[in-house]
Design a protein around this motif. Structure first.
Motif, mmCIF file in Angstrom:
data_model
loop_
_atom_site.group_PDB
_atom_site.id
_atom_site.type_symbol
_atom_site.label_atom_id
_atom_site.label_comp_id
_atom_site.label_asym_id
_atom_site.label_seq_id
_atom_site.Cartn_x
_atom_site.Cartn_y
_atom_site.Cartn_z
ATOM 1 N N ASN A 401 0.814 -1.202 0.000
ATOM 2 C CA ASN A 401 0.000 0.000 0.000
ATOM 3 C C ASN A 401 0.857 1.266 0.000
ATOM 4 O O ASN A 401 0.609 2.208 -0.762
ATOM 5 C CB ASN A 401 -0.925 -0.027 1.220
ATOM 6 N N ALA A 406 3.088 5.690 -3.030
ATOM 7 C CA ALA A 406 4.270 6.510 -3.364
ATOM 8 C C ALA A 406 4.334 6.701 -4.885
ATOM 9 O O ALA A 406 4.621 7.805 -5.372
ATOM 10 C CB ALA A 406 5.534 5.847 -2.843
ATOM 11 N N ASP A 433 8.665 9.315 -1.305
ATOM 12 C CA ASP A 433 8.428 9.683 -2.704
ATOM 13 C C ASP A 433 8.696 11.171 -2.886
ATOM 14 O O ASP A 433 8.881 11.907 -1.915
ATOM 15 C CB ASP A 433 6.990 9.318 -3.125
ATOM 16 N N ILE A 436 3.401 14.782 -4.788
ATOM 17 C CA ILE A 436 2.574 15.959 -4.492
ATOM 18 C C ILE A 436 2.627 16.378 -3.017
ATOM 19 O O ILE A 436 2.317 17.511 -2.681
ATOM 20 C CB ILE A 436 1.097 15.731 -4.907
ATOM 21 N N GLY A 437 3.016 15.428 -2.135
ATOM 22 C CA GLY A 437 3.063 15.751 -0.709
ATOM 23 C C GLY A 437 1.675 15.907 -0.115
ATOM 24 O O GLY A 437 0.660 15.827 -0.830
ATOM 25 N N ILE A 438 1.639 16.132 1.195
ATOM 26 C CA ILE A 438 0.349 16.204 1.895
ATOM 27 C C ILE A 438 0.339 17.435 2.799
ATOM 28 O O ILE A 438 1.218 17.590 3.641
ATOM 29 C CB ILE A 438 0.118 14.938 2.761
ATOM 30 N N LEU A 446 -5.139 11.067 7.785
ATOM 31 C CA LEU A 446 -4.978 10.135 6.659
ATOM 32 C C LEU A 446 -5.281 8.692 7.018
ATOM 33 O O LEU A 446 -5.705 7.918 6.173
ATOM 34 C CB LEU A 446 -3.520 10.168 6.173
ATOM 35 N N VAL A 453 -7.463 13.090 0.731
ATOM 36 C CA VAL A 453 -7.175 14.520 0.636
ATOM 37 C C VAL A 453 -7.815 15.016 -0.651
ATOM 38 O O VAL A 453 -7.493 14.536 -1.732
ATOM 39 C CB VAL A 453 -5.659 14.772 0.587
ATOM 40 N N GLY A 467 -6.788 2.165 2.136
ATOM 41 C CA GLY A 467 -5.482 1.515 2.288
ATOM 42 C C GLY A 467 -4.754 1.902 3.571
ATOM 43 O O GLY A 467 -4.298 1.028 4.318
ATOM 44 N N LEU A 468 -4.663 3.198 3.851
ATOM 45 C CA LEU A 468 -3.906 3.637 5.035
ATOM 46 C C LEU A 468 -4.622 3.272 6.329
ATOM 47 O O LEU A 468 -3.987 3.004 7.343
ATOM 48 C CB LEU A 468 -3.652 5.142 4.984
ATOM 49 N N TYR A 469 -5.953 3.240 6.274
ATOM 50 C CA TYR A 469 -6.720 2.840 7.464
ATOM 51 C C TYR A 469 -6.389 1.390 7.814
ATOM 52 O O TYR A 469 -6.082 1.065 8.969
ATOM 53 C CB TYR A 469 -8.223 3.002 7.188
ATOM 54 N N SER A 492 6.486 12.820 0.205
ATOM 55 C CA SER A 492 6.114 12.300 1.522
ATOM 56 C C SER A 492 6.996 11.126 1.892
ATOM 57 O O SER A 492 7.467 10.393 1.020
ATOM 58 C CB SER A 492 4.680 11.783 1.511
HETATM 59 P P1 ADP Z 1 -6.426 5.926 -1.473
HETATM 60 O O1 ADP Z 1 -5.044 6.114 -1.968
HETATM 61 O O2 ADP Z 1 -7.083 4.708 -1.988
HETATM 62 O O3 ADP Z 1 -7.264 7.121 -1.592
HETATM 63 P P2 ADP Z 1 -5.212 5.573 1.148
HETATM 64 O O4 ADP Z 1 -5.885 5.222 2.432
HETATM 65 O O5 ADP Z 1 -4.107 4.701 0.705
HETATM 66 O O6 ADP Z 1 -6.385 5.661 0.108
HETATM 67 O O7 ADP Z 1 -4.694 7.043 1.278
HETATM 68 C C1 ADP Z 1 -5.504 8.034 1.833
HETATM 69 C C2 ADP Z 1 -5.180 9.385 1.261
HETATM 70 O O8 ADP Z 1 -3.876 9.783 1.693
HETATM 71 C C3 ADP Z 1 -5.116 9.431 -0.224
HETATM 72 O O9 ADP Z 1 -6.379 9.674 -0.778
HETATM 73 C C4 ADP Z 1 -4.152 10.575 -0.498
HETATM 74 O O10 ADP Z 1 -4.866 11.762 -0.481
HETATM 75 C C5 ADP Z 1 -3.230 10.549 0.709
HETATM 76 N N1 ADP Z 1 -1.944 9.878 0.405
HETATM 77 C C6 ADP Z 1 -1.587 8.622 0.714
HETATM 78 N N2 ADP Z 1 -0.315 8.360 0.348
HETATM 79 C C7 ADP Z 1 0.147 9.509 -0.199
HETATM 80 C C8 ADP Z 1 1.412 9.905 -0.768
HETATM 81 N N3 ADP Z 1 2.441 9.054 -0.845
HETATM 82 N N4 ADP Z 1 1.520 11.161 -1.231
HETATM 83 C C9 ADP Z 1 0.489 12.026 -1.148
HETATM 84 N N5 ADP Z 1 -0.712 11.711 -0.636
HETATM 85 C C10 ADP Z 1 -0.889 10.476 -0.156
#
Ligand code: ADP
Length: 503
Positions: A401, A406, A433, A436-438, A446, A453, A467-469, A492
């Motif tokens: 994930n 990335a 990576d 675009i960053g966060i 997140l 975002v 995925g992150l959850y 990020s």
């Molecule tokens: P998904 O990618 O399916 O939307 P994720 O749970 O993996 O869901 O990620 C949640 C959110 O976190 C994404 O929608 C994105 O906005 C932000 N995000 C995750 N990884 C990155 C990253 N490497 N760079 C920038 N934004 C990220």
């Protein structure tokens, strides 16, 4: 001229009480004239023998004018009969201060607090009065009473339960909603109940279905100094089995020594919200289950066809079928994520407990992800020889994930750096990576379910915000931590740290 002189006394009373007492009178006058309260000496028929400066100022008369009055002319509540009853009563019985109403020279009526003593003086009984203007205090009391009544009405009518606890945990105030939510018919019943009795009426669990201890109630935590603690609790009534969900927020009130001495708890009933959420979760779980079977069949048939057309050498069809196969894989991954999120939500993700060699896991995962990307190069740094205890497949899912993200969120760069670092008790894997960053304000959220975002200026990236959850859930179950460091526009770094397995 002061009123309480031998002269003035001799023209107001036939039996002068003060002859031969000059020194005492002088002292008496000195004290009275410097007093902040009004002082007055009255005969039984209401004639005034003495008033001090404060009394004159309070009533708006000069001393001379005042001494011409009868005390009953300026008091609204006492006529001669009542006054004399009071006078006679006070001879024998000490009276506590009482309130009456006086009228100033300009006609204004105002409340005064009066203390009186009747004492024999120079052969007759005299009333010594001390008077204080209490209009300010009365006004403040009235305002306080008004705002108290307003607050009372608000608290009574709001849907949220409000309770106030003292520093022993005893509930000293509750509104009706709080009483009902705590399983009592009335506020009185709740206030008279033994300490923590209401808690024993329910089985309490947290959002993950784990038992919730009363020691973790936010009221107690606020009293111990935690700032604005809050919890979500499921209450199941032990007798009726009724289920209620509540969010409880507590705030402490501090004394002059900055120690909490009261706690205000706000209890919001979120049962309806939780029911809707559960229905939505059930729907997601059901829908993903239903989708899984037809997609699995699609995959099988696609592979069958791929095999056959590859054998027959029909290249064009093979190309289309390969693309179809890739899309089916994407679909399968999405469905799997949806299934996982439903399971994670109720704490039902299964985990194996095995030894996992981190270096191997990271290398193999990076290799798999690399196969799916022609634009990006995944570059590995460092090694650890670390072993952790857990589920290799789930941990692999976390890394996939992070690496997939990335790549996805850095469409204009070409490198993803993956670093393994072994520290004293943990191994850390970083995925960096240059995309675009966060923005800062999103970083903490997140890892919440379905959080994405939204960024209007960038293109929209596909995804469900799951995925992150799931990654967070998996890492937590391995007693690890996951976090992000990022700057908008600069990329990020997502880091996972896991406790080392030691022989
Ligand atoms: P998904 O990618 O399916 O939307 P994720 O749970 O993996 O869901 O990620 C949640 C959110 O976190 C994404 O929608 C994105 O906005 C932000 N995000 C995750 N990884 C990155 C990253 N490497 N760079 C920038 N934004 C990220």
């Amino acid at each position: 001229m002061s009123a309480y002189s031998k002269d003035s006394i001799s023209h107001t009373t036939s039996q002068s009480a003060f002859e031969g007492n000059d020194e005492e009178i002088r002292k008496f006058k000195f004290f009275c004239d410097n007093a902040r309260d009004g002082n007055i000496i009255i005969k039984r028929d209401g004639r005034i023998l003495y008033v001090n400066k404060a009394q004159c100022a309070m009533m708006g008369y000069t001393e001379e004018e005042y001494l011409q009055l009868n005390a009953l002319d300026i008091d609204e509540n006492y006529d001669m009969k009542r006054f004399q009853e009071l006078f006679d009563y006070a001879q024998h019985t000490p009276l506590p201060p009482f309130e009456t109403q006086n009228r100033k020279k300009d006609g204004t009526l105002f409340p005064v607090e009066v203390s009186i003593t009747v004492l024999p003086f120079g052969g007759e009984l005299l009333l010594f009065g001390v008077a204080r203007d209490i209009s300010q205090r009365k006004m403040a009391e009235e305002e306080l009473q008004q705002s108290k009544s307003q607050l009372e009405i608000i608290l009574k009518n709001i849907a949220d339960g409000i309770t106030v606890q003292d520093n022993t945990g005893k509930i000293i105030y509750a509104n009706q909603a709080a009483a009902i939510a705590s399983g009592y018919a009335s506020v009185e019943e709740l206030l008279n109940a033994p300490l923590l009795e209401y808690v024993q009426k329910f089985d309490m669990t947290d959002e993950n279905g784990q038992p919730f201890s009363p020691a973790d109630l936010p009221g107690r935590r606020a009293m111990q100094g935690e700032e604005n603690p809050q919890v979500i609790i499921k209450f199941v009534h032990k007798q009726t089995h009724e289920v209620r969900w509540a969010i409880i927020k507590s705030t402490a009130i501090f004394d002059a020594m900055h120690k909490p001495y009261l706690v205000i708890n706000a209890v919001q009933d979120i049962t309806r919200l939780k029911e809707l959420e559960q229905r939505k979760d059930q729907f997601i779980s059901m829908a993903s289950h239903e989708l899984k079977t037809p997609v699995t069949s699609l995959k099988v048939y696609t592979q069958l066809l791929l095999k056959r057309f590859t054998k027959e050498g029909i290249k064009e069809v093979v190309t289309y079928l390969s693309r179809m196969d890739t899309q089916i894989d994407k679909l399968t991954k999405l469905i799997q994520e949806l299934l996982d999120v439903s399971k994670a939500q109720v704490g039902k993700l299964e985990y194996a407990e095995e030894r996992v060699a981190i270096d191997t896991l990271v290398h193999e995962t990076a290799e798999t992800v690399q196969q799916g990307s022609t634009r990006h190069t995944l570059v590995l740094h460092g090694e650890s020889r670390a072993t952790v205890i857990g589920d290799a497949e789930r941990l692999g899912q976390v890394l996939i994930n992070l690496m997939d993200n990335a790549i996805k969120y850095s469409p204009h760069s070409h490198t993803v750096d993956i670093t393994i670092t072994q520290l004293q008790d943990v191994v850390r894997i970083g995925v960096r990576d240059y995309g675009i960053g966060i923005p800062q304000e999103h970083q903490e959220k997140l890892f919440e379910r379905f959080y994405r975002v939204s960024n209007s200026k960038d293109r929209t990236f596909p995804g469900l915000g799951i995925g992150l959850y799931i990654a967070h859930e998996i890492v937590m179950r391995h007693r690890g931590t996951i976090w992000v460091e990022s700057k908008e526009g600069e990329g990020s770094t997502f880091c996972v740290s896991l406790p080392l397995y030691k022989e």
